[in-house]
Design an enzyme around this catalytic site. Structure first.
Site, PDB file in Angstrom:
ATOM      1  N   SER A  87       0.813  -1.223   0.000  1.00 38.19           N
ATOM      2  CA  SER A  87       0.000   0.000   0.000  1.00 38.19           C
ATOM      3  C   SER A  87       0.845   1.272   0.000  1.00 38.19           C
ATOM      4  O   SER A  87       0.303   2.375   0.110  1.00 38.19           O
ATOM      5  CB  SER A  87      -0.898  -0.006   1.245  1.00 38.19           C
ATOM      6  OG  SER A  87      -0.109  -0.257   2.388  1.00 38.19           O
ATOM      7  N   THR A 208       1.766   6.944   0.376  1.00 41.12           N
ATOM      8  CA  THR A 208       0.900   5.815   0.008  1.00 41.12           C
ATOM      9  C   THR A 208       0.899   5.587  -1.503  1.00 41.12           C
ATOM     10  O   THR A 208       1.194   6.508  -2.285  1.00 41.12           O
ATOM     11  CB  THR A 208      -0.554   6.090   0.462  1.00 41.12           C
ATOM     12  OG1 THR A 208      -1.351   4.930   0.246  1.00 41.12           O
ATOM     13  CG2 THR A 208      -1.183   7.237  -0.292  1.00 41.12           C
ATOM     14  N   ARG A 218      -6.552   9.081  -9.808  1.00 41.70           N
ATOM     15  CA  ARG A 218      -7.146   9.294  -8.487  1.00 41.70           C
ATOM     16  C   ARG A 218      -6.054   9.692  -7.472  1.00 41.70           C
ATOM     17  O   ARG A 218      -4.975   9.123  -7.430  1.00 41.70           O
ATOM     18  CB  ARG A 218      -7.834   8.009  -8.027  1.00 41.70           C
ATOM     19  CG  ARG A 218      -8.523   8.086  -6.653  1.00 41.70           C
ATOM     20  CD  ARG A 218      -7.634   7.588  -5.534  1.00 41.70           C
ATOM     21  NE  ARG A 218      -8.341   7.502  -4.254  1.00 41.70           N
ATOM     22  CZ  ARG A 218      -7.744   7.269  -3.104  1.00 41.70           C
ATOM     23  NH1 ARG A 218      -6.433   7.101  -3.037  1.00 41.70           N
ATOM     24  NH2 ARG A 218      -8.435   7.208  -1.983  1.00 41.70           N
ATOM     25  N   THR A 241      -5.101   7.516   8.016  1.00 42.33           N
ATOM     26  CA  THR A 241      -5.014   6.337   7.162  1.00 42.33           C
ATOM     27  C   THR A 241      -6.431   5.881   6.871  1.00 42.33           C
ATOM     28  O   THR A 241      -7.349   6.173   7.640  1.00 42.33           O
ATOM     29  CB  THR A 241      -4.187   5.215   7.830  1.00 42.33           C
ATOM     30  OG1 THR A 241      -4.163   4.078   6.971  1.00 42.33           O
ATOM     31  CG2 THR A 241      -4.760   4.822   9.174  1.00 42.33           C
TER      32      THR A 241
HETATM   33  N1  GLY Z   1      -5.273   6.947   2.635  1.00 35.50           N
HETATM   34  C1  GLY Z   1      -4.722   6.616   1.412  1.00 35.50           C
HETATM   35  C2  GLY Z   1      -5.576   6.887   0.255  1.00 35.50           C
HETATM   36  O1  GLY Z   1      -6.793   6.883   0.356  1.00 35.50           O
HETATM   37  O2  GLY Z   1      -5.050   7.074  -0.805  1.00 35.50           O
END
Ligand code: GLY
Length: 329
Positions: A87, A208, A218, A241
């Site tokens: 992730s 991330t 996105r 998060t």
């Molecule tokens: N919290 C990480 C994301 O939604 O990209």
């Protein structure tokens, strides 16, 4: 309300001063100037079990009297380069087109901030974010512009899609799922990290690869100052998060710092932010979110929407993984 807020504000100021061994007189003045009169204990708080390894690297910086800023960058880089973390960074899940696209930001004790979003082929977006903060008049660079800036500043292009991540993406493609989004596939997500250094200064960073198999282009909460991260050296810091869309819509990290400013503890502030999400947003399977926070007095806290979130706290020479309280089983 005003009276309660004033009372809480006075209490937190008093407790911060008490922790520093100071008299309650002229508390605000002493808090502003405590650097010269007190020994501050450094600490690091970060999200998920990958925070343990990240904290170790950050701690090495802090115990050598390094800055909180250097510490959070060093810590987050550990997670970014770990191919087993699906992730964040290298080994992160790709978007629906098979591209690993990364978001990250960093913020220091002076209120400086830098951020990158939709960045491809660069192993350490947090370090690019720091360069944006230090070398440009801007806060945020995205996409090709961020990549060009990174290459101009000595970063190298690398393939971040590991064979394992590609295999899983192809599996997902074959299933042709209607909803191209997954979070917490392995019970982790963004690395968010907050630190206090021996000068009592706060900094934070997060990074991330975002929601797995997201729409191309996105961007989540992690590169958005005030959503994925916020630092105010007079008050505290917070990081998030979970599903970025939910966190952005309540400006989660900024909300938590403002609640702490008004007297809420870090944990209470995180809980209010989670409750705000629950109250204002449609609960779907994808919706999960959690926050970590620290205040200027070195008190820490966290709260999650759902069961399963853990955070890593390095304090008093001990690096611990802590199960977080939550609203929904
Ligand atoms: N919290 C990480 C994301 O939604 O990209």
């Amino acid at each position: 309300m005003t009276t309660r807020r004033k009372f809480l504000s006075a209490s937190i100021t008093a407790s911060a001063a008490a922790m520093m061994g100071l008299s309650s007189k002229a508390n605000q003045k002493t808090i502003d100037n405590y650097k010269s009169t007190t020994v501050i204990k450094p600490l690091i708080i970060s999200t998920w079990h990958h925070g343990i390894a990240a904290n170790e690297a950050a701690w090495q910086v802090l115990i050598q009297n390094g800055s909180a800023l250097d510490a959070v960058e060093a810590g987050v880089r550990v997670t970014e380069s770990d191919p087993t973390i699906t992730s964040v960074g290298y080994g992160g899940s790709p978007d629906s087109d098979g591209h690993v696209t990364l978001d990250a930001c960093i913020m220091d004790h002076l209120g400086n901030a830098g951020s990158v979003a939709f960045l491809e082929n660069i192993m350490h977006p947090v370090s690019v974010a720091r360069k944006v903060m230090e070398l440009t008049p801007h806060v945020m660079l995205v996409g090709d512009g961020a990549l060009m800036f990174a290459l101009e500043n000595g970063f190298e292009k690398e393939n971040l899609l590991t064979p394992e991540a590609e295999r899983k993406w192809r599996e997902w493609l074959n299933k042709r799922e209607d909803v191209p989004q997954k979070i917490n596939e392995q019970y982790h997500d963004t690395i968010g990290m907050l630190a206090i250094d021996t000068n009592g200064n706060l900094s934070g960073a997060c990074s991330t690869s975002g929601v797995s198999y997201k729409y191309r282009g996105r961007v989540g909460d992690s590169p958005i100052i005030g959503a994925g991260l916020f630092v105010d050296n007079e008050v505290g810091a917070a990081s998030a998060t979970g599903l970025g869309e939910a966190i952005i819509k309540i400006a989660g990290s900024h909300l938590i710092v403002e609640l702490m400013r008004q007297g809420d503890s870090p944990k209470a502030a995180c809980k209010i932010a989670v409750e705000r999400i629950l109250k204002k947003q449609k609960i779907t399977k994808q919706l999960d979110a959690a926050f970590i926070a620290v205040n200027k007095a070195g008190e820490t806290g966290a709260f999650a929407l759902r069961k399963g979130f853990q955070y890593a706290l390095y304090q008093n020479n001990e690096n611990r993984l802590i199960d977080c309280d939550f609203l929904i089983e």
